[in-house]
Scaffold this motif. Structure first.
Motif, PDB file in Angstrom:
ATOM      1  N   LYS A 141       0.436  -1.989  -0.128  1.00  0.00           N
ATOM      2  CA  LYS A 141      -0.112   0.216   0.011  1.00  0.00           C
ATOM      3  C   LYS A 141       0.422   0.760   0.342  1.00  0.00           C
ATOM      4  CE  LYS A 141      -1.497  -2.525   3.375  1.00  0.00           C
ATOM      5  NZ  LYS A 141      -2.065  -2.756   4.899  1.00  0.00           N
ATOM      6  N   VAL A 142       0.920   2.346  -0.728  1.00  0.00           N
ATOM      7  CA  VAL A 142       1.309   3.264  -1.050  1.00  0.00           C
ATOM      8  C   VAL A 142       0.817   4.401   0.614  1.00  0.00           C
ATOM      9  CG1 VAL A 142       1.466   5.456  -2.260  1.00  0.00           C
ATOM     10  CG2 VAL A 142       2.073   2.781  -3.275  1.00  0.00           C
ATOM     11  N   GLU A 143       0.713   3.942   1.358  1.00  0.00           N
ATOM     12  CA  GLU A 143       0.169   4.848   2.734  1.00  0.00           C
ATOM     13  C   GLU A 143       0.588   6.624   2.714  1.00  0.00           C
ATOM     14  OE1 GLU A 143       0.639   3.140   6.295  1.00  0.00           O
ATOM     15  OE2 GLU A 143       0.766   1.425   5.462  1.00  0.00           O
ATOM     16  N   LYS A 144       1.797   7.047   1.288  1.00  0.00           N
ATOM     17  CA  LYS A 144       1.799   8.674   1.647  1.00  0.00           C
ATOM     18  C   LYS A 144       0.407   9.400   1.447  1.00  0.00           C
ATOM     19  CE  LYS A 144       2.908   8.630  -3.938  1.00  0.00           C
ATOM     20  NZ  LYS A 144       4.690   9.461  -3.910  1.00  0.00           N
ATOM     21  N   TRP A 145      -0.225   8.897   0.593  1.00  0.00           N
ATOM     22  CA  TRP A 145      -1.712   9.217   0.518  1.00  0.00           C
ATOM     23  C   TRP A 145      -2.495   9.258   1.485  1.00  0.00           C
ATOM     24  CZ3 TRP A 145      -0.761  11.501  -4.240  1.00  0.00           C
ATOM     25  CH2 TRP A 145       0.126  10.764  -4.409  1.00  0.00           C
ATOM     26  N   LEU A 146      -2.926   8.349   1.984  1.00  0.00           N
ATOM     27  CA  LEU A 146      -3.141   8.910   3.447  1.00  0.00           C
ATOM     28  C   LEU A 146      -3.257  10.130   4.483  1.00  0.00           C
ATOM     29  CD1 LEU A 146      -5.802   7.323   5.446  1.00  0.00           C
ATOM     30  CD2 LEU A 146      -2.710   5.640   6.649  1.00  0.00           C
ATOM     31  N   GLU A 147      -1.298   9.431   4.202  1.00  0.00           N
ATOM     32  CA  GLU A 147      -1.199  11.323   4.780  1.00  0.00           C
ATOM     33  C   GLU A 147      -1.795  12.528   4.681  1.00  0.00           C
ATOM     34  OE1 GLU A 147       3.116  10.731   5.072  1.00  0.00           O
ATOM     35  OE2 GLU A 147       2.896   8.808   5.680  1.00  0.00           O
ATOM     36  N   LYS A 148      -2.231  12.749   3.541  1.00  0.00           N
ATOM     37  CA  LYS A 148      -2.772  13.639   2.386  1.00  0.00           C
ATOM     38  C   LYS A 148      -4.361  14.518   3.564  1.00  0.00           C
ATOM     39  CE  LYS A 148      -0.159  13.924  -1.751  1.00  0.00           C
ATOM     40  NZ  LYS A 148       0.621  15.728  -1.557  1.00  0.00           N
ATOM     41  N   LEU A 149      -4.604  13.117   3.189  1.00  0.00           N
ATOM     42  CA  LEU A 149      -6.208  13.841   4.110  1.00  0.00           C
ATOM     43  C   LEU A 149      -6.662  14.694   5.130  1.00  0.00           C
ATOM     44  CD1 LEU A 149      -7.965   9.286   3.337  1.00  0.00           C
ATOM     45  CD2 LEU A 149      -7.806  11.681   2.246  1.00  0.00           C
ATOM     46  N   LYS A 150      -5.440  14.281   6.354  1.00  0.00           N
ATOM     47  CA  LYS A 150      -5.449  15.522   7.305  1.00  0.00           C
ATOM     48  C   LYS A 150      -6.171  15.334   8.582  1.00  0.00           C
ATOM     49  CE  LYS A 150      -2.082  18.675   4.849  1.00  0.00           C
ATOM     50  NZ  LYS A 150      -1.382  19.885   4.378  1.00  0.00           N
ATOM     51  N   LEU A 151      -6.169  13.561   8.377  1.00  0.00           N
ATOM     52  CA  LEU A 151      -7.239  13.577   9.447  1.00  0.00           C
ATOM     53  C   LEU A 151      -7.036  13.082  11.235  1.00  0.00           C
ATOM     54  CD1 LEU A 151      -8.611  10.354   7.506  1.00  0.00           C
ATOM     55  CD2 LEU A 151      -9.333  13.051   7.630  1.00  0.00           C
ATOM     56  N   ARG A 152      -7.624  13.927  12.045  1.00  0.00           N
ATOM     57  CA  ARG A 152      -7.686  14.067  13.543  1.00  0.00           C
ATOM     58  C   ARG A 152      -7.337  12.028  13.467  1.00  0.00           C
ATOM     59  NH1 ARG A 152     -10.709  12.113  17.629  1.00  0.00           N
ATOM     60  NH2 ARG A 152     -13.553  11.692  17.045  1.00  0.00           N
ATOM     61  N   TRP A 153      -5.755  12.172  14.249  1.00  0.00           N
ATOM     62  CA  TRP A 153      -5.864  10.653  15.192  1.00  0.00           C
ATOM     63  C   TRP A 153      -6.497  11.263  16.454  1.00  0.00           C
ATOM     64  CZ3 TRP A 153      -3.110   6.623  13.434  1.00  0.00           C
ATOM     65  CH2 TRP A 153      -2.894   7.275  12.514  1.00  0.00           C
ATOM     66  N   PRO A 154      -7.461   9.379  17.192  1.00  0.00           N
ATOM     67  CA  PRO A 154      -8.188  10.002  18.366  1.00  0.00           C
ATOM     68  C   PRO A 154      -7.244   9.574  19.731  1.00  0.00           C
ATOM     69  CG  PRO A 154      -8.777   7.785  16.926  1.00  0.00           C
ATOM     70  CD  PRO A 154      -7.626   8.730  16.053  1.00  0.00           C
ATOM     71  N   HIS A 155      -7.498   9.887  20.616  1.00  0.00           N
ATOM     72  CA  HIS A 155      -7.543   9.401  21.742  1.00  0.00           C
ATOM     73  C   HIS A 155      -7.823   8.370  22.479  1.00  0.00           C
ATOM     74  CE1 HIS A 155      -6.361  10.737  26.319  1.00  0.00           C
ATOM     75  NE2 HIS A 155      -7.504  10.128  26.417  1.00  0.00           N
ATOM     76  N   ARG A 156      -6.832   7.269  22.276  1.00  0.00           N
ATOM     77  CA  ARG A 156      -6.617   6.192  22.680  1.00  0.00           C
ATOM     78  C   ARG A 156      -6.222   5.748  23.505  1.00  0.00           C
ATOM     79  NH1 ARG A 156      -7.014   1.855  18.678  1.00  0.00           N
ATOM     80  NH2 ARG A 156      -6.393   0.119  19.305  1.00  0.00           N
ATOM     81  N   ASP A 157      -5.072   6.414  24.512  1.00  0.00           N
ATOM     82  CA  ASP A 157      -4.802   6.542  25.757  1.00  0.00           C
ATOM     83  C   ASP A 157      -5.488   5.739  26.707  1.00  0.00           C
ATOM     84  OD1 ASP A 157      -2.479   7.339  24.919  1.00  0.00           O
ATOM     85  OD2 ASP A 157      -2.651   8.977  26.486  1.00  0.00           O
ATOM     86  N   GLY A 158      -5.874   4.382  26.679  1.00  0.00           N
ATOM     87  CA  GLY A 158      -6.499   4.101  28.351  1.00  0.00           C
ATOM     88  C   GLY A 158      -7.514   2.668  27.426  1.00  0.00           C
ATOM     89  N   VAL A 159      -7.980   2.543  26.293  1.00  0.00           N
ATOM     90  CA  VAL A 159      -9.154   1.895  25.666  1.00  0.00           C
ATOM     91  C   VAL A 159      -7.858   0.617  25.426  1.00  0.00           C
ATOM     92  CG1 VAL A 159      -9.684   3.846  23.980  1.00  0.00           C
ATOM     93  CG2 VAL A 159      -8.054   2.357  23.447  1.00  0.00           C
ATOM     94  N   GLU A 160      -8.968  -0.324  25.604  1.00  0.00           N
ATOM     95  CA  GLU A 160      -8.837  -1.238  25.924  1.00  0.00           C
ATOM     96  C   GLU A 160      -9.373  -2.414  24.883  1.00  0.00           C
ATOM     97  OE1 GLU A 160     -10.391  -3.044  30.455  1.00  0.00           O
ATOM     98  OE2 GLU A 160     -11.836  -1.651  29.856  1.00  0.00           O
ATOM     99  N   CYS A 161      -9.120  -2.727  23.687  1.00  0.00           N
ATOM    100  CA  CYS A 161      -9.270  -2.551  22.435  1.00  0.00           C
ATOM    101  C   CYS A 161      -8.469  -3.219  21.720  1.00  0.00           C
ATOM    102  CB  CYS A 161     -10.066  -0.963  21.680  1.00  0.00           C
ATOM    103  SG  CYS A 161     -10.866  -0.667  21.871  1.00  0.00           S
ATOM    104  N   PRO A 162      -8.206  -3.973  20.697  1.00  0.00           N
ATOM    105  CA  PRO A 162      -6.892  -5.060  20.084  1.00  0.00           C
ATOM    106  C   PRO A 162      -6.379  -3.241  19.046  1.00  0.00           C
ATOM    107  CG  PRO A 162      -9.662  -5.663  18.919  1.00  0.00           C
ATOM    108  CD  PRO A 162      -9.306  -4.439  20.266  1.00  0.00           C
TER     109      PRO A 162
END
Length: 644
Positions: free
Chosen positions: A228-249
């Motif tokens: 996968k050419v992941e540079k195209w994902l970076e161009k979407l400029k989406l927010r990264w959610p607050h994951r600290d403390g979550v109990e998820c895989p």
């Protein structure tokens, strides 16, 4: 009153949803390879790799047409083109909207729910993709909703448009489309968009083929070794959610949106209870709910300290998850305190019967990954005695049976869900087995329901796949439905999509009572209940396992909605919780399948100060049985266990 046995609606059935008319598409009668040809044509027209178009569609709908009905996030057709006009925009007063269930379910601390009016949020652009597809293709909105081939063309046009906006080439290499695929998810969170795209690409690499809900044969040939050419994902400029403390895989998008544990006036508090599971109490259940609403308003509700709570919420269009309560703590979600104290509750965006809407593949997949993770962590067996719907949770007392909720309802595909859990439902024991598992072909099993249109609740629902079968008093189609004296003390069971009084559901095991030709009878709520089970299209399979029957000398056995300890187990500081049977019994000669054994327990949690909470354990032993649509309990001393 119960309706007479209804006639099946025609293929041209029309249904109102949110004030709009949706017509079941004529494609239901199309040639079995038309869907595949539609993907090929659309891919060539818009210069999208066919594997990418097929992969995206599979993650949205598994290539299904869904009878032209909208999904729970207003998405239509194989490409899940979203049309905000199909949304239910009425303000939400709670996250379920059906019945008067006390979600805490503890009569030692009854919960009085206040009205919570939550206006819908502004409609995001991710719920307007059908409008954009109409602009790009020149097709009408009606065509894009109802014609699968036009819908696929609209999805291809969107992907090509997203690729151009990113400045990426209209390449024949699927790897170059990673950013456009991520954008197709509609997610605002970078993690959600990434994991949606990763699921699409995993599907492309593995390949898949299936027959859709309307009989179309579609296949995606494996494309191994994609980088996968992941540079195209970076161009979407989406927010990264607050994951600290979550109990998820780590393989799903998950963020922490906490439900408040907060003291309130008049010695009240909300909206969950602190605990220390599994050290103080074993987790036996994972409870599957639907919100009877949308993701954002439900998140606003669970953040209200005067409201109720659940552990996780799952979004429809991309499967993004928000965690609200730590899994060691007890959320107020199932309507039965005994079950609450021993369960984790997961809410899914959507409606039980709103327009007979459907659940997306993206939501099924992330939900299943979460459940697998939680089941492994807490040692919860992956079967229908432990992975239960809210509609399988029993009432606590005779007075609460009637008001218990009925989600996620008959349109939740339990068989597919267990496939994704890695525990496919299947028969065992062969033809000599004396118990059966309900296991219809979801797409072909289309029983009659009414009540899907909130503006016309007596209107018939459009036929679509279902996980439930109707249960009758005799082995014939025009026989009355069996009765549920708890749900309808003085009346008949209903064909309403909201009434499961006379329904058995996929994955549930029942003791065999009789057979006549194409009909099978099971023991259900103290009576013999018949369902159609033809050899050519079976709706149940043999399922050998443990069953209980009354001990010799007992004419009948009481059943209970919770497994509470005996009076002698309670310390002086904790009031005894009376062991009250429900209004049901079962007689000598009847048998019910055993799901699990339980020791009598009561978690006393009625104060904000968690140091005052007390766990009471007794010696009294119970068995959980599949007694009706809901599980219930019997005292081990009242029954004999055998294999059937």
């Amino acid at each position: 009153m119960q309706r007479s046995t209804p006639l099946r609606m025609t293929v041209a059935a029309v249904m109102a949803v949110g004030g709009l008319a949706f017509i079941q598409p004529a494609s239901a009668q199309a040639a079995p390879d038309d869907r595949q040809a539609a993907f090929t044509t659309a891919a060539k027209t818009y210069e999208v790799p066919e594997s990418v178009l097929l992969g995206v569609s599979y993650l949205e709908s598994r290539w299904n047409a869904n009878a032209g009905l909208p999904s729970n996030s207003a998405g239509f057709g194989p490409m899940h083109l979203t049309d905000a006009a199909a949304l239910n925009t009425a303000p939400a007063t709670d996250h379920h909207g059906q019945g008067e269930e006390d979600p805490r379910g503890d009569d030692s601390r009854p919960l009085t729910l206040r009205e919570h009016l939550v206006a819908p949020a502004a409609i995001p652009t991710s719920l307007r993709t059908l409008e954009k597809a109409a602009e790009l293709t020149g097709a009408s909105r009606e065509e894009l909703r109802g014609d699968p081939a036009v819908n696929i063309r609209g999805g291809a046009a969107l992907l090509a448009d997203y690729q151009k906006q990113l400045g990426a080439p209209l390449s024949a290499d699927p790897a170059e489309w990673y950013g456009a695929v991520a954008r197709y998810s509609g997610a605002d969170e970078a993690e959600a968009a990434k994991f949606f795209a990763d699921e699409v690409y995993a599907t492309i690499e593995a390949g898949v083929e299936r027959v859709t809900d309307d009989g179309q044969k579609v296949g995606l040939k494996a494309v191994p070794g994609l980088k996968k050419v992941e540079k195209w994902l970076e161009k979407l400029k989406l927010r990264w959610p607050h994951r600290d403390g979550v109990e998820c895989p780590l393989t799903i998008s998950c963020e922490w949106v906490p439900a408040p544990y907060q003291a309130l006036p008049d010695d009240d508090y909300g909206n969950h209870d602190l605990s220390d599971r599994p050290r103080n109490q074993k987790v036996d259940y994972i409870v599957i709910h639907d919100m009877e609403g949308y993701f954002d308003p439900s998140l606003r509700l669970v953040q209200d300290p005067t409201y109720v709570s659940w552990h996780y919420s799952v979004r429809s269009n991309d499967g993004h998850i928000a965690q609200h309560v730590k899994t060691k703590d007890v959320a107020w979600q199932a309507g039965n305190w005994y079950v609450n104290a021993k369960s984790i509750g997961i809410e899914h965006e959507g409606f039980l019967g709103e327009g007979a809407a459907w659940y997306t593949e993206a939501m099924y997949r992330t939900s299943a990954k979460l459940v697998r993770y939680l089941a492994l962590r807490y040692g919860v067996p992956l079967d229908r005695a432990h992975i239960i719907g809210h509609d399988n949770v029993p009432g606590t007392l005779p007075t609460t049976v009637k008001q218990m909720h009925e989600d996620p309802g008959p349109f939740w595909d339990w068989a597919h869900y267990f496939d994704l859990l890695g525990r496919p439902l299947h028969g065992s024991g062969g033809p000599k087995a004396e118990s059966v598992m309900i296991l219809p072909d979801f797409d072909k099993n289309q029983p009659y329901y009414y009540g899907c249109d909130r503006k016309n609740p007596s209107a018939d629902c459009v036929p679509q796949g279902s996980s439930s079968v109707w249960l009758r008093t005799e082995p014939r189609e025009d026989a009355p439905l069996v009765k549920d004296i708890g749900k309808h003390p003085t009346g008949d069971s209903l064909y309403s999509v909201f009434d499961h009084s006379a329904r058995a559901n996929t994955g549930q095991r029942y003791a065999l009572a009789d057979r006549q030709g194409d009909w099978t009878a099971i023991w259900y709520l103290g009576q013999k209940a018949w369902f159609h089970n033809p050899a050519a299209q079976p709706t149940a399979v043999p399922s050998r396992g443990l069953v209980v029957t009354p001990k010799p000398g007992l004419a009948s056995v009481p059943v209970y909605g919770r497994a509470y300890p005996e009076a002698e187990a309670y310390p002086a500081s904790v009031p005894y919780q009376t062991i009250t049977p429900l209004q049901y019994t079962f007689a000598a000669g009847q048998r019910y399948t055993l799901g699990l054994a339980a020791q009598g327990e009561f978690y006393r949690a009625v104060t904000f100060d968690a140091s005052q909470h007390v766990m009471v354990r007794g010696k009294l032993k119970y068995y959980q049985i599949q007694f009706g649509h809901r599980v219930m309990f019997v005292k081990a001393d009242d029954v004999v266990v055998s294999v059937a």
